[in-house]
Design an enzyme around this catalytic site. Structure first.
Site, PDB file in Angstrom:
ATOM      1  N   ARG A 147       0.864  -1.175   0.000  1.00 54.92           N
ATOM      2  CA  ARG A 147       0.000   0.000   0.000  1.00 54.92           C
ATOM      3  C   ARG A 147       0.904   1.229   0.000  1.00 54.92           C
ATOM      4  O   ARG A 147       2.048   1.185   0.453  1.00 54.92           O
ATOM      5  CB  ARG A 147      -0.899   0.002   1.226  1.00 54.92           C
ATOM      6  CG  ARG A 147      -1.828  -1.212   1.309  1.00 54.92           C
ATOM      7  CD  ARG A 147      -2.598  -1.227   2.612  1.00 54.92           C
ATOM      8  NE  ARG A 147      -3.551  -2.335   2.651  1.00 54.92           N
ATOM      9  CZ  ARG A 147      -3.264  -3.555   3.082  1.00 54.92           C
ATOM     10  NH1 ARG A 147      -2.041  -3.827   3.534  1.00 54.92           N
ATOM     11  NH2 ARG A 147      -4.182  -4.501   3.075  1.00 54.92           N
ATOM     12  N   LYS A 174      -2.724  -1.378   7.197  1.00 56.28           N
ATOM     13  CA  LYS A 174      -4.180  -1.285   7.279  1.00 56.28           C
ATOM     14  C   LYS A 174      -4.773  -2.529   7.917  1.00 56.28           C
ATOM     15  O   LYS A 174      -5.764  -2.444   8.659  1.00 56.28           O
ATOM     16  CB  LYS A 174      -4.742  -1.082   5.871  1.00 56.28           C
ATOM     17  CG  LYS A 174      -6.251  -0.949   5.797  1.00 56.28           C
ATOM     18  CD  LYS A 174      -6.688  -0.753   4.361  1.00 56.28           C
ATOM     19  CE  LYS A 174      -8.205  -0.644   4.251  1.00 56.28           C
ATOM     20  NZ  LYS A 174      -8.632  -0.458   2.846  1.00 56.28           N
ATOM     21  N   HIS A 254      -2.533   2.927  -5.663  1.00 50.27           N
ATOM     22  CA  HIS A 254      -2.909   1.536  -5.424  1.00 50.27           C
ATOM     23  C   HIS A 254      -2.597   0.644  -6.621  1.00 50.27           C
ATOM     24  O   HIS A 254      -2.732  -0.585  -6.543  1.00 50.27           O
ATOM     25  CB  HIS A 254      -4.415   1.472  -5.116  1.00 50.27           C
ATOM     26  CG  HIS A 254      -4.840   0.230  -4.401  1.00 50.27           C
ATOM     27  ND1 HIS A 254      -4.402  -0.105  -3.135  1.00 50.27           N
ATOM     28  CD2 HIS A 254      -5.665  -0.774  -4.782  1.00 50.27           C
ATOM     29  CE1 HIS A 254      -4.946  -1.252  -2.776  1.00 50.27           C
ATOM     30  NE2 HIS A 254      -5.711  -1.682  -3.752  1.00 50.27           N
ATOM     31  N   ARG A 257       0.103  -2.334  -6.134  1.00 52.04           N
ATOM     32  CA  ARG A 257      -0.424  -3.483  -5.392  1.00 52.04           C
ATOM     33  C   ARG A 257      -1.392  -4.290  -6.263  1.00 52.04           C
ATOM     34  O   ARG A 257      -1.314  -5.518  -6.333  1.00 52.04           O
ATOM     35  CB  ARG A 257      -1.109  -2.958  -4.132  1.00 52.04           C
ATOM     36  CG  ARG A 257      -1.750  -3.995  -3.240  1.00 52.04           C
ATOM     37  CD  ARG A 257      -2.198  -3.292  -1.945  1.00 52.04           C
ATOM     38  NE  ARG A 257      -3.071  -4.116  -1.144  1.00 52.04           N
ATOM     39  CZ  ARG A 257      -2.676  -5.064  -0.323  1.00 52.04           C
ATOM     40  NH1 ARG A 257      -1.381  -5.345  -0.231  1.00 52.04           N
ATOM     41  NH2 ARG A 257      -3.531  -5.758   0.400  1.00 52.04           N
ATOM     42  N   HIS A 280      -3.873  -9.637   2.056  1.00 51.80           N
ATOM     43  CA  HIS A 280      -5.283  -9.263   2.127  1.00 51.80           C
ATOM     44  C   HIS A 280      -5.927  -9.942   3.323  1.00 51.80           C
ATOM     45  O   HIS A 280      -5.633 -11.100   3.628  1.00 51.80           O
ATOM     46  CB  HIS A 280      -6.013  -9.685   0.841  1.00 51.80           C
ATOM     47  CG  HIS A 280      -5.934  -8.656  -0.236  1.00 51.80           C
ATOM     48  ND1 HIS A 280      -5.013  -8.717  -1.268  1.00 51.80           N
ATOM     49  CD2 HIS A 280      -6.652  -7.528  -0.448  1.00 51.80           C
ATOM     50  CE1 HIS A 280      -5.169  -7.673  -2.068  1.00 51.80           C
ATOM     51  NE2 HIS A 280      -6.163  -6.937  -1.592  1.00 51.80           N
ATOM     52  N   TYR A 289      -9.365  -8.610  -7.461  1.00 51.59           N
ATOM     53  CA  TYR A 289      -8.271  -8.549  -8.423  1.00 51.59           C
ATOM     54  C   TYR A 289      -8.229  -9.821  -9.266  1.00 51.59           C
ATOM     55  O   TYR A 289      -8.049  -9.776 -10.481  1.00 51.59           O
ATOM     56  CB  TYR A 289      -6.928  -8.416  -7.699  1.00 51.59           C
ATOM     57  CG  TYR A 289      -6.795  -7.184  -6.859  1.00 51.59           C
ATOM     58  CD1 TYR A 289      -7.227  -5.945  -7.310  1.00 51.59           C
ATOM     59  CD2 TYR A 289      -6.216  -7.246  -5.600  1.00 51.59           C
ATOM     60  CE1 TYR A 289      -7.089  -4.812  -6.531  1.00 51.59           C
ATOM     61  CE2 TYR A 289      -6.075  -6.110  -4.817  1.00 51.59           C
ATOM     62  CZ  TYR A 289      -6.517  -4.901  -5.295  1.00 51.59           C
ATOM     63  OH  TYR A 289      -6.380  -3.789  -4.528  1.00 51.59           O
TER      64      TYR A 289
END
Length: 305
Positions: A147, A174, A254, A257, A280, A289
């Site tokens: 990130r 995050k 982003h 990533r 994730h 994705y």
């Protein structure tokens, strides 16, 4: 508006830990949403009728994702005050469902910077200090599926050199709100663009041995002492994409990533391996994705046309 309301007068130590129960980024987002709610005439506590009217009045102006985030902030504000939460009322939920049906709830996603495009972008870079910094930023961010906040928060002592490449020690993430720390392995590359070599070249020319790795570089090639901002990552990506003759529309911080996840999916890397690199929190988030990256892999129409 203060997010956390104290029923008593806690000690400074207790107040510190309560305020740090959510990340600074989350707290800023909550407070911004509550200010916007107040600016539109809202108050805490709010009634279900008031909140439903607020949603209806802003349905055409704000995206569904923004409205959902506003509701989350308003809900949090009611929870910490111990009052009835109107967000959970049937009226508010029905209003939100109606808005989703009327306007749709598809989320705009950053366009992934795929492997071949990344190579094209890197081939268009030069030999100045800023070029070396940007190459290291692009390659480390892409290979580590980082990130933008993780990328700019890297310090020199967060990099561990091992036989296979480097290990990045991510201090805050995050998906790591309790700051346990995460490790990301970046191997030596077989191709001409190696993230490990690019990082070493940037550190050598900049003379950075401690503190932030990615820093501003002015037009005279001087490397500043401060840390590069998260917003600057997106600017670097778009600038480099444009310099390579590609359309920069849709790319953001982003995109690195997303690009690693999508490219790995297209090359048949198992999802559990991709998720180990991207970190994730759930398979569902990664699948956004994977789904887009595999639209043409063993496509049923392609097999019969």
């Amino acid at each position: 508006m203060q997010l956390v309301a104290f029923a008593t007068n806690p000690s400074p130590e207790t107040r510190f830990f309560i305020e740090n129960s959510v990340s600074s980024n989350s707290r800023r987002a909550y407070e911004s949403d509550l200010r916007e709610f107040q600016r539109g005439g809202g108050i805490i506590p709010a009634s279900p009728e008031t909140l439903a009217e607020y949603l209806a009045c802003n349905a055409a102006r704000l995206s569904v994702a923004t409205l959902v985030r506003r509701l989350a902030s308003i809900s949090k504000a009611h929870q910490v005050r111990g009052v009835v939460n109107p967000v959970q009322s049937p009226l508010v939920r029905a209003t939100l469902r109606g808005i989703k049906r009327a306007y749709g709830c598809a989320q705009n996603q950053a366009k992934p910077l795929l492997r071949d495009e990344l190579i094209q972008v890197l081939d268009a870079t030069g030999r100045r200090a800023k070029d070396l910094r940007d190459r290291a930023l692009l390659l480390v961010g892409w290979a580590g599926a980082l990130r933008r906040s993780e990328l700019v928060n890297l310090d020199s002592d967060h990099v561990e050199h091992v036989r296979q490449g480097i290990i990045l020690h991510i201090q805050n993430s995050k998906t790591d709100q309790e700051a346990r720390g995460q490790k990301v392995g970046i191997p030596f590359a077989r191709g001409r663009w190696c993230p490990v070599a690019a990082l070493e070249a940037w550190l050598a020319i900049s003379g950075i041995s401690e503190g932030p790795i990615f820093r501003p570089v002015d037009r005279h090639g001087r490397v500043h002492d401060c840390r590069l901002s998260g917003e600057a990552v997106g600017e670097v990506i778009r600038e480099r994409i444009n310099a390579a003759g590609l359309d920069q529309c849709g790319y953001s911080g982003h995109s690195l990533r997303a690009g690693l996840a999508t490219s790995a999916s297209q090359m048949g890397v198992p999802t559990f391996k991709i998720r180990a690199q991207t970190r994730h929190a759930s398979e569902a988030m990664l699948n956004r994705y994977i789904r887009d990256g595999s639209l043409f892999h063993e496509n049923a129409a392609g097999a019969v046309l």
